[in-house]
Design a protein around this motif. Structure first.
Motif, PDB file in Angstrom:
ATOM      1  N   SER A  78      12.549   3.265  -2.608  1.00 21.05           N
ATOM      2  CA  SER A  78      13.382   4.050  -1.702  1.00 21.05           C
ATOM      3  C   SER A  78      13.850   3.191  -0.526  1.00 21.05           C
ATOM      4  CB  SER A  78      12.598   5.261  -1.200  1.00 21.05           C
ATOM      5  OG  SER A  78      13.359   5.974  -0.255  1.00 21.05           O
ATOM      6  N   LEU A  79      12.935   2.419   0.046  1.00 21.68           N
ATOM      7  CA  LEU A  79      13.312   1.544   1.168  1.00 21.68           C
ATOM      8  C   LEU A  79      14.124   0.346   0.677  1.00 21.68           C
ATOM      9  CD1 LEU A  79      12.972   1.309   4.257  1.00 21.68           C
ATOM     10  CD2 LEU A  79      11.143  -0.308   3.791  1.00 21.68           C
ATOM     11  N   PHE A  80      13.717  -0.251  -0.452  1.00 26.18           N
ATOM     12  CA  PHE A  80      14.416  -1.417  -1.003  1.00 26.18           C
ATOM     13  C   PHE A  80      15.890  -1.093  -1.255  1.00 26.18           C
ATOM     14  CE2 PHE A  80      15.917  -4.001  -4.568  1.00 26.18           C
ATOM     15  CZ  PHE A  80      15.582  -5.273  -4.154  1.00 26.18           C
ATOM     16  N   GLN A  81      16.182   0.108  -1.728  1.00 30.48           N
ATOM     17  CA  GLN A  81      17.545   0.479  -2.082  1.00 30.48           C
ATOM     18  C   GLN A  81      18.352   1.025  -0.905  1.00 30.48           C
ATOM     19  OE1 GLN A  81      16.219   2.771  -5.681  1.00 30.48           O
ATOM     20  NE2 GLN A  81      17.973   1.699  -6.582  1.00 30.48           N
ATOM     21  N   ASP A  82      17.744   1.149   0.257  1.00 27.79           N
ATOM     22  CA  ASP A  82      18.450   1.628   1.447  1.00 27.79           C
ATOM     23  C   ASP A  82      18.997   0.424   2.207  1.00 27.79           C
ATOM     24  OD1 ASP A  82      19.390   2.753   3.783  1.00 27.79           O
ATOM     25  OD2 ASP A  82      17.542   3.866   4.217  1.00 27.79           O
ATOM     26  N   ARG A  83      20.256   0.080   1.972  1.00 29.77           N
ATOM     27  CA  ARG A  83      20.871  -1.113   2.583  1.00 29.77           C
ATOM     28  C   ARG A  83      20.809  -1.079   4.113  1.00 29.77           C
ATOM     29  NH1 ARG A  83      22.150  -5.368  -0.929  1.00 29.77           N
ATOM     30  NH2 ARG A  83      23.068  -4.560  -2.821  1.00 29.77           N
ATOM     31  N   ASN A 101       0.817  -1.217   0.000  1.00 32.16           N
ATOM     32  CA  ASN A 101       0.000   0.000   0.000  1.00 32.16           C
ATOM     33  C   ASN A 101       0.852   1.268   0.000  1.00 32.16           C
ATOM     34  OD1 ASN A 101      -2.609  -1.217   0.008  1.00 32.16           O
ATOM     35  ND2 ASN A 101      -2.269  -1.755   2.145  1.00 32.16           N
ATOM     36  N   LYS A 102       1.815   1.321  -0.882  1.00 31.55           N
ATOM     37  CA  LYS A 102       2.668   2.500  -1.076  1.00 31.55           C
ATOM     38  C   LYS A 102       3.026   2.577  -2.554  1.00 31.55           C
ATOM     39  CE  LYS A 102       3.221   3.940   3.213  1.00 31.55           C
ATOM     40  NZ  LYS A 102       2.938   5.267   3.716  1.00 31.55           N
ATOM     41  N   SER A 103       3.426   3.761  -2.996  1.00 31.81           N
ATOM     42  CA  SER A 103       3.825   3.944  -4.386  1.00 31.81           C
ATOM     43  C   SER A 103       5.124   3.193  -4.669  1.00 31.81           C
ATOM     44  CB  SER A 103       4.021   5.430  -4.689  1.00 31.81           C
ATOM     45  OG  SER A 103       5.174   5.907  -4.006  1.00 31.81           O
ATOM     46  N   ARG A 104       5.368   2.959  -5.935  1.00 29.22           N
ATOM     47  CA  ARG A 104       6.606   2.273  -6.313  1.00 29.22           C
ATOM     48  C   ARG A 104       7.831   3.081  -5.893  1.00 29.22           C
ATOM     49  NH1 ARG A 104       7.736   0.246 -12.406  1.00 29.22           N
ATOM     50  NH2 ARG A 104       7.621   2.482 -12.796  1.00 29.22           N
ATOM     51  N   ALA A 105       7.758   4.396  -5.980  1.00 30.13           N
ATOM     52  CA  ALA A 105       8.891   5.245  -5.567  1.00 30.13           C
ATOM     53  C   ALA A 105       9.200   5.051  -4.086  1.00 30.13           C
ATOM     54  CB  ALA A 105       8.588   6.705  -5.855  1.00 30.13           C
ATOM     55  N   LEU A 123      15.843  -1.005 -12.886  1.00 25.37           N
ATOM     56  CA  LEU A 123      14.993  -0.252 -11.953  1.00 25.37           C
ATOM     57  C   LEU A 123      14.492   1.013 -12.644  1.00 25.37           C
ATOM     58  CD1 LEU A 123      16.918  -0.694  -8.595  1.00 25.37           C
ATOM     59  CD2 LEU A 123      14.739  -1.718  -9.252  1.00 25.37           C
ATOM     60  N   PRO A 124      13.259   1.392 -12.419  1.00 28.15           N
ATOM     61  CA  PRO A 124      12.387   1.008 -11.314  1.00 28.15           C
ATOM     62  C   PRO A 124      11.564  -0.250 -11.549  1.00 28.15           C
ATOM     63  CG  PRO A 124      11.329   2.733 -12.580  1.00 28.15           C
ATOM     64  CD  PRO A 124      12.674   2.496 -13.221  1.00 28.15           C
ATOM     65  N   PHE A 140       8.981  -7.149   4.509  1.00 28.13           N
ATOM     66  CA  PHE A 140       9.290  -5.967   3.705  1.00 28.13           C
ATOM     67  C   PHE A 140       8.068  -5.055   3.613  1.00 28.13           C
ATOM     68  CE2 PHE A 140       9.487  -3.802  -0.453  1.00 28.13           C
ATOM     69  CZ  PHE A 140      10.604  -3.031  -0.238  1.00 28.13           C
ATOM     70  N   ARG A 141       6.899  -5.636   3.330  1.00 27.08           N
ATOM     71  CA  ARG A 141       5.676  -4.828   3.246  1.00 27.08           C
ATOM     72  C   ARG A 141       5.427  -4.083   4.558  1.00 27.08           C
ATOM     73  NH1 ARG A 141       0.097  -7.643   1.881  1.00 27.08           N
ATOM     74  NH2 ARG A 141       0.622  -8.737   3.805  1.00 27.08           N
ATOM     75  N   THR A 142       5.598  -4.782   5.688  1.00 22.15           N
ATOM     76  CA  THR A 142       5.408  -4.152   6.984  1.00 22.15           C
ATOM     77  C   THR A 142       6.369  -2.985   7.168  1.00 22.15           C
ATOM     78  OG1 THR A 142       4.624  -6.224   7.955  1.00 22.15           O
ATOM     79  CG2 THR A 142       5.465  -4.562   9.485  1.00 22.15           C
ATOM     80  N   ALA A 143       7.609  -3.157   6.779  1.00 22.21           N
ATOM     81  CA  ALA A 143       8.608  -2.090   6.916  1.00 22.21           C
ATOM     82  C   ALA A 143       8.252  -0.887   6.050  1.00 22.21           C
ATOM     83  CB  ALA A 143       9.999  -2.613   6.545  1.00 22.21           C
ATOM     84  N   VAL A 144       7.768  -1.143   4.832  1.00 23.59           N
ATOM     85  CA  VAL A 144       7.427  -0.041   3.918  1.00 23.59           C
ATOM     86  C   VAL A 144       6.180   0.696   4.395  1.00 23.59           C
ATOM     87  CG1 VAL A 144       6.674   0.555   1.571  1.00 23.59           C
ATOM     88  CG2 VAL A 144       8.468  -1.138   1.900  1.00 23.59           C
ATOM     89  N   GLU A 145       5.186  -0.040   4.831  1.00 23.02           N
ATOM     90  CA  GLU A 145       3.900   0.571   5.181  1.00 23.02           C
ATOM     91  C   GLU A 145       3.904   1.253   6.538  1.00 23.02           C
ATOM     92  OE1 GLU A 145       0.922  -2.458   4.632  1.00 23.02           O
ATOM     93  OE2 GLU A 145       1.018  -2.289   2.455  1.00 23.02           O
ATOM     94  N   ASN A 146       4.889   0.982   7.395  1.00 22.23           N
ATOM     95  CA  ASN A 146       4.924   1.605   8.728  1.00 22.23           C
ATOM     96  C   ASN A 146       5.881   2.760   8.801  1.00 22.23           C
ATOM     97  OD1 ASN A 146       2.980  -0.074   9.787  1.00 22.23           O
ATOM     98  ND2 ASN A 146       4.474  -1.642  10.319  1.00 22.23           N
TER      99      ASN A 146
END
Length: 186
Positions: free
Chosen positions: A58-63, A50-54, A112-113, A180-186
Motif C-alpha cells: 500500500s505504501l510502496f504503490q503510493d507515489r 514488521n508489517k503485512s505485505r498488503a 504484484l503482490p 522505506f521500512r521506517t516509513a512503513v512501520e511508523n
C-alpha cells in the motif's frame, strides 16, 4: 549463421561475442550468467519489515509517499501509461545538495503482490539499472523485501566510480530500504 555443436540449432553471431581473431565466445545460457554478461555490477539487498505485505505494498504503490525513502525526490511526472502497469514511464527529478539529476523509470514486469521490475535510466549521467523488487509474506505477518539491481555504466566517470567504490551502490540501496521500512512501520 552457425551451427552450435552439430545440434541443428543456428544462431546469428553477434559482434560482442567475437574475440579479436573472429572466433565466437559462448553466449551465457542461464539468467544469472546472462546478467553477469550484460551487467558489469549487480547487487542484492534485503530487509524484514514488521508489517503485512498488503500494508507494505500500500505504501510502496503510493507515489506521494516515495519522498520518505527516496532522498532528494522532487516529484513524479507521468509520461506514458497508467501507474504501475507494464510500459508506464515516469520522469523523476532529484536534487541532493547541489546535485540534480533526472530518472526515467519504465515498468518492465508487474507480478504484484510478489514482484515488480523497472528499468531506470539516469538521464545524462551514464548510469542505468534494472531493479527487481520482491515482496515475500512471512508466516509471522511480516514482509521480506528484497531488491536486486543490475547496473550498466555508459560513461567513463561512472565506470571508474563503480570500479573504485562498488560498495557505495550497495550502501545507497540498503539505506533506501531502511528508510522505506521506517516509513512503513511508523
Amino acid at each position: 549463421l552457425r551451427d552450435e555443436g552439430g545440434k541443428g540449432q543456428t544462431h546469428l553471431p553477434h559482434p560482442k561475442h567475437q574475440n579479436s581473431t573472429g572466433s565466437h565466445y559462448k553466449v551465457p545460457k542461464t539468467p544469472l550468467q546472462l546478467n553477469a554478461y550484460l551487467y558489469p555490477m549487480q547487487i542484492n539487498c534485503s530487509i524484514e519489515i514488521n508489517k503485512s505485505r498488503a500494508e507494505v505494498l500500500s505504501l510502496f504503490q503510493d507515489r506521494k509517499q516515495h519522498h520518505h525513502w527516496h532522498q532528494g525526490l522532487q516529484n513524479f511526472k507521468l509520461l506514458k501509461g497508467k501507474d504501475w502497469e507494464v510500459g508506464t514511464q515516469h520522469h523523476i527529478p532529484f536534487k541532493i545538495g547541489r546535485t540534480e539529476f533526472v530518472l526515467l523509470e519504465t515498468i518492465t514486469h508487474n507480478n504484484l503482490p510478489n514482484s515488480i521490475q523497472m528499468q531506470v535510466d539516469t538521464l545524462g549521467k551514464g548510469i542505468n539499472n534494472t531493479m527487481l523488487n520482491k515482496f515475500t509474506e512471512l508466516d509471522s505477518g511480516k514482509t521480506f523485501y528484497e531488491v536486486e539491481v543490475a547496473y550498466t555504466f555508459t560513461s567513463w566517470p561512472m565506470k571508474l566510480m563503480a570500479k573504485l567504490m562498488p560498495g557505495m551502490f550497495k550502501k545507497q540501496v540498503q539505506k533506501m530500504l531502511e528508510r522505506f521500512r521506517t516509513a512503513v512501520e511508523n
